[in-house]
Design an enzyme around this catalytic site. Structure first.
Site, PDB file in Angstrom:
ATOM      1  N   ASP A  13       0.805  -1.228   0.000  1.00  0.00           N
ATOM      2  CA  ASP A  13       0.000   0.000   0.000  1.00  0.00           C
ATOM      3  C   ASP A  13       0.836   1.276   0.000  1.00  0.00           C
ATOM      4  O   ASP A  13       0.427   2.303   0.544  1.00  0.00           O
ATOM      5  CB  ASP A  13      -0.972   0.012   1.202  1.00  0.00           C
ATOM      6  CG  ASP A  13      -1.854  -1.215   1.214  1.00  0.00           C
ATOM      7  OD1 ASP A  13      -2.179  -1.723   0.127  1.00  0.00           O
ATOM      8  OD2 ASP A  13      -2.215  -1.681   2.320  1.00  0.00           O
ATOM      9  N   LYS A  16       1.717   2.177  -5.096  1.00  0.00           N
ATOM     10  CA  LYS A  16       2.251   1.642  -6.360  1.00  0.00           C
ATOM     11  C   LYS A  16       1.318   1.939  -7.540  1.00  0.00           C
ATOM     12  O   LYS A  16       1.769   2.346  -8.611  1.00  0.00           O
ATOM     13  CB  LYS A  16       2.448   0.115  -6.235  1.00  0.00           C
ATOM     14  CG  LYS A  16       3.442  -0.270  -5.147  1.00  0.00           C
ATOM     15  CD  LYS A  16       3.524  -1.771  -4.966  1.00  0.00           C
ATOM     16  CE  LYS A  16       2.295  -2.392  -4.365  1.00  0.00           C
ATOM     17  NZ  LYS A  16       2.041  -2.045  -2.956  1.00  0.00           N
ATOM     18  N   GLY A  40      -4.567  -4.297  -3.775  1.00  0.00           N
ATOM     19  CA  GLY A  40      -5.563  -3.272  -4.088  1.00  0.00           C
ATOM     20  C   GLY A  40      -4.786  -2.025  -4.467  1.00  0.00           C
ATOM     21  O   GLY A  40      -4.163  -1.414  -3.617  1.00  0.00           O
ATOM     22  N   HIS A  41      -4.782  -1.689  -5.742  1.00  0.00           N
ATOM     23  CA  HIS A  41      -3.983  -0.553  -6.230  1.00  0.00           C
ATOM     24  C   HIS A  41      -4.938   0.566  -6.656  1.00  0.00           C
ATOM     25  O   HIS A  41      -5.737   0.399  -7.573  1.00  0.00           O
ATOM     26  CB  HIS A  41      -3.097  -0.997  -7.404  1.00  0.00           C
ATOM     27  CG  HIS A  41      -2.055  -1.994  -6.991  1.00  0.00           C
ATOM     28  ND1 HIS A  41      -1.120  -2.508  -7.845  1.00  0.00           N
ATOM     29  CD2 HIS A  41      -1.792  -2.557  -5.779  1.00  0.00           C
ATOM     30  CE1 HIS A  41      -0.333  -3.351  -7.187  1.00  0.00           C
ATOM     31  NE2 HIS A  41      -0.725  -3.400  -5.932  1.00  0.00           N
ATOM     32  N   GLN A 223       1.919  -6.103  -3.195  1.00  0.00           N
ATOM     33  CA  GLN A 223       2.368  -6.220  -1.804  1.00  0.00           C
ATOM     34  C   GLN A 223       3.638  -5.364  -1.611  1.00  0.00           C
ATOM     35  O   GLN A 223       3.797  -4.375  -2.295  1.00  0.00           O
ATOM     36  CB  GLN A 223       2.614  -7.680  -1.414  1.00  0.00           C
ATOM     37  CG  GLN A 223       1.350  -8.521  -1.269  1.00  0.00           C
ATOM     38  CD  GLN A 223       0.743  -8.949  -2.595  1.00  0.00           C
ATOM     39  OE1 GLN A 223       1.391  -9.606  -3.381  1.00  0.00           O
ATOM     40  NE2 GLN A 223      -0.487  -8.587  -2.838  1.00  0.00           N
TER      41      GLN A 223
HETATM   42  P1  GDP Z   1      -0.826   0.340  -3.523  1.00  0.00           P
HETATM   43  O1  GDP Z   1      -1.401  -0.947  -3.062  1.00  0.00           O
HETATM   44  O2  GDP Z   1       0.636   0.428  -3.292  1.00  0.00           O
HETATM   45  O3  GDP Z   1      -1.191   0.675  -4.943  1.00  0.00           O
HETATM   46  O4  GDP Z   1      -1.483   1.469  -2.597  1.00  0.00           O
HETATM   47  P2  GDP Z   1      -3.039   1.573  -2.150  1.00  0.00           P
HETATM   48  O5  GDP Z   1      -3.836   2.063  -3.307  1.00  0.00           O
HETATM   49  O6  GDP Z   1      -3.485   0.327  -1.500  1.00  0.00           O
HETATM   50  O7  GDP Z   1      -2.926   2.632  -0.994  1.00  0.00           O
HETATM   51  C1  GDP Z   1      -2.412   3.902  -1.187  1.00  0.00           C
HETATM   52  C2  GDP Z   1      -3.491   4.912  -0.769  1.00  0.00           C
HETATM   53  O8  GDP Z   1      -2.914   6.188  -0.653  1.00  0.00           O
HETATM   54  C3  GDP Z   1      -4.581   5.065  -1.814  1.00  0.00           C
HETATM   55  O9  GDP Z   1      -5.770   5.411  -1.177  1.00  0.00           O
HETATM   56  C4  GDP Z   1      -4.080   6.221  -2.671  1.00  0.00           C
HETATM   57  O10 GDP Z   1      -5.130   6.908  -3.317  1.00  0.00           O
HETATM   58  C5  GDP Z   1      -3.430   7.084  -1.631  1.00  0.00           C
HETATM   59  N1  GDP Z   1      -2.266   7.873  -2.069  1.00  0.00           N
HETATM   60  C6  GDP Z   1      -1.290   7.550  -2.952  1.00  0.00           C
HETATM   61  N2  GDP Z   1      -0.343   8.530  -2.969  1.00  0.00           N
HETATM   62  C7  GDP Z   1      -0.726   9.464  -2.076  1.00  0.00           C
HETATM   63  C8  GDP Z   1      -0.156  10.687  -1.615  1.00  0.00           C
HETATM   64  O11 GDP Z   1       0.929  11.096  -2.024  1.00  0.00           O
HETATM   65  N3  GDP Z   1      -0.844  11.365  -0.660  1.00  0.00           N
HETATM   66  C9  GDP Z   1      -2.024  10.926  -0.151  1.00  0.00           C
HETATM   67  N4  GDP Z   1      -2.623  11.661   0.769  1.00  0.00           N
HETATM   68  N5  GDP Z   1      -2.596   9.782  -0.566  1.00  0.00           N
HETATM   69  C10 GDP Z   1      -1.940   9.051  -1.503  1.00  0.00           C
HETATM   70  P1  IMO Z   2      -0.922  -4.214  -2.254  1.00  0.00           P
HETATM   71  O1  IMO Z   2      -0.470  -4.737  -3.596  1.00  0.00           O
HETATM   72  C1  IMO Z   2      -0.988  -4.670   2.079  1.00  0.00           C
HETATM   73  C2  IMO Z   2      -1.060  -8.756   3.653  1.00  0.00           C
HETATM   74  C3  IMO Z   2      -2.322  -9.195   4.349  1.00  0.00           C
HETATM   75  C4  IMO Z   2      -1.752 -10.186   5.339  1.00  0.00           C
HETATM   76  C5  IMO Z   2      -0.630 -10.845   4.557  1.00  0.00           C
HETATM   77  C6  IMO Z   2      -0.995 -12.167   3.915  1.00  0.00           C
HETATM   78  O2  IMO Z   2      -2.220  -3.503  -2.298  1.00  0.00           O
HETATM   79  O3  IMO Z   2       0.175  -3.444  -1.617  1.00  0.00           O
HETATM   80  P2  IMO Z   2      -2.516 -12.873   1.859  1.00  0.00           P
HETATM   81  O4  IMO Z   2      -3.920 -12.511   1.491  1.00  0.00           O
HETATM   82  O5  IMO Z   2      -1.514 -12.471   0.826  1.00  0.00           O
HETATM   83  O6  IMO Z   2      -2.378 -14.315   2.260  1.00  0.00           O
HETATM   84  O7  IMO Z   2      -2.198 -12.018   3.188  1.00  0.00           O
HETATM   85  O8  IMO Z   2      -0.260  -9.915   3.545  1.00  0.00           O
HETATM   86  N1  IMO Z   2      -1.264  -8.231   2.275  1.00  0.00           N
HETATM   87  C7  IMO Z   2      -1.201  -6.939   1.952  1.00  0.00           C
HETATM   88  N2  IMO Z   2      -1.017  -5.842   2.726  1.00  0.00           N
HETATM   89  N3  IMO Z   2      -1.089  -4.530   0.727  1.00  0.00           N
HETATM   90  C8  IMO Z   2      -1.237  -5.618  -0.051  1.00  0.00           C
HETATM   91  O9  IMO Z   2      -1.203  -5.552  -1.409  1.00  0.00           O
HETATM   92  C9  IMO Z   2      -1.342  -6.898   0.553  1.00  0.00           C
HETATM   93  N4  IMO Z   2      -1.516  -8.150   0.093  1.00  0.00           N
HETATM   94  C10 IMO Z   2      -1.448  -8.964   1.165  1.00  0.00           C
HETATM   95  O10 IMO Z   2      -2.962  -8.121   4.980  1.00  0.00           O
HETATM   96  O11 IMO Z   2      -1.167  -9.493   6.423  1.00  0.00           O
HETATM   97 MG    MG Z   3      -2.914  -1.661  -1.784  1.00  0.00          MG
END
Ligand code: GDP
Ligand code: IMO
Ligand code: MG
Length: 422
Positions: A13, A16, A40-41, A223
């Site tokens: 998270d 990416k 979840g991206h 991840q």
């Molecule tokens: P990913 O899994 O690495 O793609 O990241 P996620 O989408 O799960 O989580 C990142 C969260 O932070 C999302 O809600 C994005 O919309 C938000 N986000 C990304 N970059 C920024 C930033 O620079 N500032 C803020 N406030 N939110 C951001």
């Molecule tokens: P993105 O790509 C954050 C965590 C789960 C759990 C552990 C194992 O959005 O960054 P799993 O379902 O893979 O067996 O869970 O890994 N986890 C993540 N945490 N971002 C993710 O993906 C994750 N994918 C798995 O919360 O702790």
């Molecule tokens: Mg994510």
């Protein structure tokens, strides 16, 4: 042409999806190489928000091709829902989204096993996303799995039934969980027909041909490195190699074809699910970061645990991945601090160490913090270096100095436009 890599350096998270979406126009192909719908991206642009789980984050750029690589595990149901969202948004993906035949399939009974196994662990649970990731990779390495290419095989249904029967035997090892298998199977087989409509390719030949043709490729990680099956906080990890090495096995690309490795870190740190998190903040400050950063899982909605940035951990993941440039995201979340903290060493059994201890679950350690001045001003939407306050630039320089890697981008908000390129 080389394959550039973009991946998370913490526990996932890191942002990416956003950064891949921003960089996609510089590439011809965006390829996911591991993980599955546990990811979840989030992408935000033109006032719209999309969360991708299986589909690469290049899909909203019209010129780019996207590949779901062999290292990915695919749940046809989740993929189908993502395709629905693309259809609703009028995104043309038919000629732009390819699926590697060697990618493994997540069956409904993989999700059932995930749920039953987690439930049986009680307090020791991993905090899995319950998307069937662990059981599917177990079947892959146990040589029982089903692959996308099996969908083209006349005995597909027979294979499915045999694997399902095995799973139903296994699940009797665990206390019963609530799971409507019949309904899930019905949805799965409907979604499989949808998956069949996407072009299947022999991903390794497809991508190497593209490399030979001079195409520019970006491999998108899921991840984060601290969730890597080998190097993460085992056993609180996911079931795939999330590091650069995973690109080679997850796409069929040789190591010498890897180019830039873009590592992403938040300006602080989060983790969702169980497992060690040395710099976690349990009190008011942690709660403040969660609120300011809207730190709730993009896949499960669970609150993310929040803490200070951990430089010991980042040096470790920079080393593992061969990171050539850093992206620091969510700096705007730290707008209201006079002083920031960063763990720059650990006290392990009373001794100061600069390397990450072997067993973060059981070793006796605590982080040693350095303090850095905050900027205490609003960075939201800043997208030029000139508009960043000196203290924010100094923070980037501090990270470069302590991590030995250049910071090439600073993200100041969730939108595509909220980014400083340096
Ligand atoms: P990913 O899994 O690495 O793609 O990241 P996620 O989408 O799960 O989580 C990142 C969260 O932070 C999302 O809600 C994005 O919309 C938000 N986000 C990304 N970059 C920024 C930033 O620079 N500032 C803020 N406030 N939110 C951001
Ligand atoms: P993105 O790509 C954050 C965590 C789960 C759990 C552990 C194992 O959005 O960054 P799993 O379902 O893979 O067996 O869970 O890994 N986890 C993540 N945490 N971002 C993710 O993906 C994750 N994918 C798995 O919360 O702790
Ligand atoms: Mg994510």
């Amino acid at each position: 042409m080389a394959v550039d890599v973009l991946l998370g350096l913490q526990w996932g998270d890191e942002g990416k999806g956003k950064i891949v979406d921003v960089l996609a126009p510089r590439y011809d192909i965006i390829a996911r190489f591991q993980g599955g719908p546990n990811a979840g991206h989030t992408l935000i642009f033109d006032g719209k928000k999309f969360v991708l789980h299986t589909i690469p984050s290049g899909i909203f750029r019209t010129e780019q091709l996207n590949l779901i690589g062999n290292g990915v595990v695919i749940d046809p149901i989740t993929l189908g829902k993502e395709l629905d969202k693309l259809d609703e948004a009028g995104v043309a993906y038919a000629e732009r989204l390819f699926v590697a035949r060697k990618a493994h399939l997540i069956l409904p009974t993989h999700r059932l096993l995930d749920a039953a196994s987690e439930n049986a662990k009680g307090k020791k649970k991993i905090g899995s996303t319950l998307k069937g990731i662990g059981p599917t990779y177990m079947d892959k390495t146990g040589r029982n799995g089903m692959r996308v290419g099996d969908l083209e095989h006349p005995e597909f249904r027979k294979k499915y039934d045999e694997l399902k029967a095995k799973h139903l035997q296994l699940v009797t090892l665990y206390p019963e969980v609530d799971f409507d298998l019949e309904a899930e199977e019905e949805a799965w087989f409907t979604a499989v027909e949808r998956l069949r409509k996407l072009p299947f390719v022999d991903g390794e030949f497809w991508i190497n041909q593209a490399i030979n043709d001079g195409k520019k490729i970006l491999a998108e990680g899921a991840q984060g490195s601290m969730l890597d099956i080998d190097f993460g906080t085992y056993p609180f990890v996911t079931s795939s190699n999330t590091i650069t090495a995973g690109v080679c096995t997850g796409l069929g690309v040789a190591p010498q074809k890897i180019g830039e490795v873009i590592g992403i870190t938040k300006a602080y740190c989060t983790r969702v699910g169980s497992g060690p998190f040395p710099t976690e903040l349990h009190g008011e400050t942690g709660e403040f970061l969660r609120k300011e950063g809207a730190e709730f899982g993009a896949t499960t909605g669970r609150p993310r645990r929040c803490g200070w940035i951990d430089l010991v951990q980042l040096r470790y993941t920079i080393m593992l991945n061969g990171v050539t440039q850093l992206v620091v995201t969510k700096v705007d979340v730290l707008n209201n601090f006079e002083t920031l903290k960063a763990a720059d060493a650990y006290l392990l059994d009373g001794r100061e160490v600069s390397e990450l201890p072997y067993d973060l679950c059981n070793d006796n350690y605590e982080p040693i913090y350095s303090e850095v001045p905050g900027w205490n001003s609003d960075l939201t939407s800043v997208n030029t270096e000139a508009d960043l306050p000196q203290a924010a630039l100094d923070y980037a320089t501090y990270l470069e100095d302590r991590l030995g890697t250049r910071v090439s981008m600073i993200s100041t908000g969730p939108d595509r436009e909220e980014l400083v390129m340096r």
